[in-house]
Design an enzyme around this catalytic site. Structure first.
Site, PDB file in Angstrom:
ATOM      1  N   GLU A  36      12.780  -2.878   7.608  1.00 11.80           N
ATOM      2  CA  GLU A  36      11.428  -3.115   7.095  1.00 11.80           C
ATOM      3  C   GLU A  36      10.422  -2.400   7.985  1.00 11.80           C
ATOM      4  O   GLU A  36      10.470  -2.500   9.214  1.00 11.80           O
ATOM      5  CB  GLU A  36      11.137  -4.610   7.052  1.00 11.80           C
ATOM      6  CG  GLU A  36       9.686  -5.005   6.835  1.00 11.80           C
ATOM      7  CD  GLU A  36       9.079  -4.412   5.575  1.00 11.80           C
ATOM      8  OE1 GLU A  36       7.898  -4.015   5.631  1.00 11.80           O
ATOM      9  OE2 GLU A  36       9.779  -4.330   4.538  1.00 11.80           O
ATOM     10  N   TYR A 212      -2.894 -19.316 -12.681  1.00 10.31           N
ATOM     11  CA  TYR A 212      -1.776 -20.259 -12.784  1.00 10.31           C
ATOM     12  C   TYR A 212      -1.507 -20.879 -11.408  1.00 10.31           C
ATOM     13  O   TYR A 212      -1.877 -20.308 -10.368  1.00 10.31           O
ATOM     14  CB  TYR A 212      -0.522 -19.580 -13.331  1.00 10.31           C
ATOM     15  CG  TYR A 212      -0.023 -18.374 -12.587  1.00 10.31           C
ATOM     16  CD1 TYR A 212       0.837 -18.492 -11.493  1.00 10.31           C
ATOM     17  CD2 TYR A 212      -0.399 -17.085 -12.986  1.00 10.31           C
ATOM     18  CE1 TYR A 212       1.315 -17.369 -10.827  1.00 10.31           C
ATOM     19  CE2 TYR A 212       0.069 -15.962 -12.309  1.00 10.31           C
ATOM     20  CZ  TYR A 212       0.926 -16.112 -11.240  1.00 10.31           C
ATOM     21  OH  TYR A 212       1.383 -15.005 -10.576  1.00 10.31           O
ATOM     22  N   ASP A 292      11.003  -1.779  -7.450  1.00  8.85           N
ATOM     23  CA  ASP A 292       9.915  -0.851  -7.733  1.00  8.85           C
ATOM     24  C   ASP A 292      10.274   0.596  -7.403  1.00  8.85           C
ATOM     25  O   ASP A 292       9.728   1.525  -8.007  1.00  8.85           O
ATOM     26  CB  ASP A 292       8.671  -1.240  -6.937  1.00  8.85           C
ATOM     27  CG  ASP A 292       7.886  -2.370  -7.595  1.00  8.85           C
ATOM     28  OD1 ASP A 292       8.240  -2.762  -8.714  1.00  8.85           O
ATOM     29  OD2 ASP A 292       6.904  -2.844  -6.986  1.00  8.85           O
TER      30      ASP A 292
END
Length: 406
Positions: A36, A212, A292
């Protein structure tokens, strides 16, 4: 057989990369290392939807209960509303068997929930990838900090700006949607006591606003889409003033309840909405893509994260069937063949959903637009939410094996 001696690098420690690490460990038994680029695991503080098709995968991986415990399941169906708050249709947010429901997740909570199931010693932070290259011994990865290592295979879960994608010969141009979104979360205690604990979407004037619940209803997520050319002239995202957002939904054409909601927001940021056209390939030798990096899509169907999670279980299923390390390229080709059509349909469907929300193109006729939204409710349940990515991968694997025998 691929086993714990098989070394796989996952580039990207986001939601897709962490789910892939879990799946490749539990299903394929491989040794994974997650790289990462950030100094710590985390996501921007906003919400994301885990759809029933993703919940099914997380259940298969044995992590759903913990994820659900920090999320928010709505009280019932969501609603699509016109600008003044009149009902267009309800939105079914569960699968046909009503076993799995939409879960509203605060992104940092989802990252933390997934990371708990990944060996912390296998996560390397502060590693920004600069190069991926196939060599005789496997795949060499090089990082900005000078680290260099060779793995048996590499999975690129490094997002829309993927470096790994170039290693499989794919260089798509980002496609700007013409829209940016204002995003953020608010403390739900600010809302009126009778505020519905469901997903609500207001649609009017080429704009839409969705809200939401998250985090056991302690937070409320909001996403507001507005037309703008701002992302074409500089950064793709940045901080924003709440007054900017309020101005986009001011006036008599908008529901006073929505305007009150916006008045309670104390912080927001903007984000340009980009995707790319479906790729022509995801894999080259022992290198493949996921999430993605493979299929960036607009957020209008709430499937971006869910498709990365589906990718993870499919990839692990095919890799588990590889007899030797030499068979990994074939496993990756099979994974690509099975996943590309599914995600391409949803990439295009997400563009179409955005056009529906904002009454663009063929949806400028609101009567037709509203009818399409109503029809789409049950189609979404059967075609999207009922999809079992693990089962589909296993069935495809059986077909591949029959072809080989023949």
């Amino acid at each position: 057989m691929v086993d714990s001696s098989t070394r796989i690098a996952i580039i990207g420690g986001g939601m897709g990369g962490l789910t892939a690490a879990i799946a490749l460990t539990k299903i394929a038994g491989a040794q994974v290392t997650v790289f990462e680029q950030a100094s710590r695991l985390g996501e921007v503080g906003a919400g994301v939807t885990l759809a029933p098709n993703a919940a099914r995968v997380l259940d298969r991986l044995g992590v759903l209960d913990g994820i659900r415990a920090v999320g928010a399941i709505p009280d019932g169906h969501g609603v699509y509303l016109d600008g003044l708050g009149n009902l267009v249709t309800d939105a079914a947010w569960e699968d046909s068997a009503q076993r799995y429901q939409n879960i509203g997740m605060y992104r940092p909570d989802l990252i933390d929930g997934l990371a708990k199931h990944v060996d912390p010693d296998s996560i390397r932070l502060g590693h920004r990838l600069t190069s991926v290259q196939t060599v005789d011994a496997g795949v060499r990865v090089e990082f900005e900090n000078g680290t260099e290592e060779i793995f048996d295979a590499v999975v690129g879960a490094d997002g829309i700006h993927s470096v790994v994608r170039g290693a499989v010969g794919q260089h798509p141009e980002p496609v700007y949607s013409g829209y940016l979104v204002y995003r953020g979360v608010m403390d739900a205690s600010r809302l009126p006591d009778d505020w519905p604990m469901i997903s609500q979407v207001w649609m009017a004037n080429r704009r839409h606003f969705m809200a939401y619940p998250l985090q056991q209803r302690r937070l409320f997520n909001f996403v507001a889409g507005v037309p703008s050319d701002r992302p074409l002239h500089g950064a793709w995202s940045g901080p924003a003033e709440v007054s900017e957002l309020a101005a986009e939904f001011s006036g008599e054409d908008w529901d006073p309840r929505l305007q009150h909601f916006i008045s309670l927001i104390d912080k927001t940021f903007w984000w340009g909405l980009f995707d790319h056209d479906p790729l022509t390939n995801w894999s080259r030798g022992p290198i493949t893509l996921l999430g993605d990096a493979a299929h960036t899509m607009l957020p209008h169907q709430g499937q971006g994260v869910s498709q990365a999670i589906e990718d993870s279980v499919a990839l692990a299923t095919f890799l588990a069937a590889a007899d030797t390390i030499a068979d990994i390229p074939e496993a990756f080709r099979r994974y690509t063949a099975v996943r590309m059509q599914r995600t391409a349909i949803l990439q295009n469907g997400s563009r179409r959903a955005g056009a529906m929300f904002d009454a663009q193109y063929e949806f400028q006729n609101l009567t037709k637009r509203d009818a399409d939204i109503r029809v789409g409710r049950d189609f979404r349940r059967s075609a999207v939410f009922d999809y079992d990515a693990h089962k589909v991968a296993e069935e495809a694997l059986a077909r591949f094996r029959r072809v080989q025998v023949a």
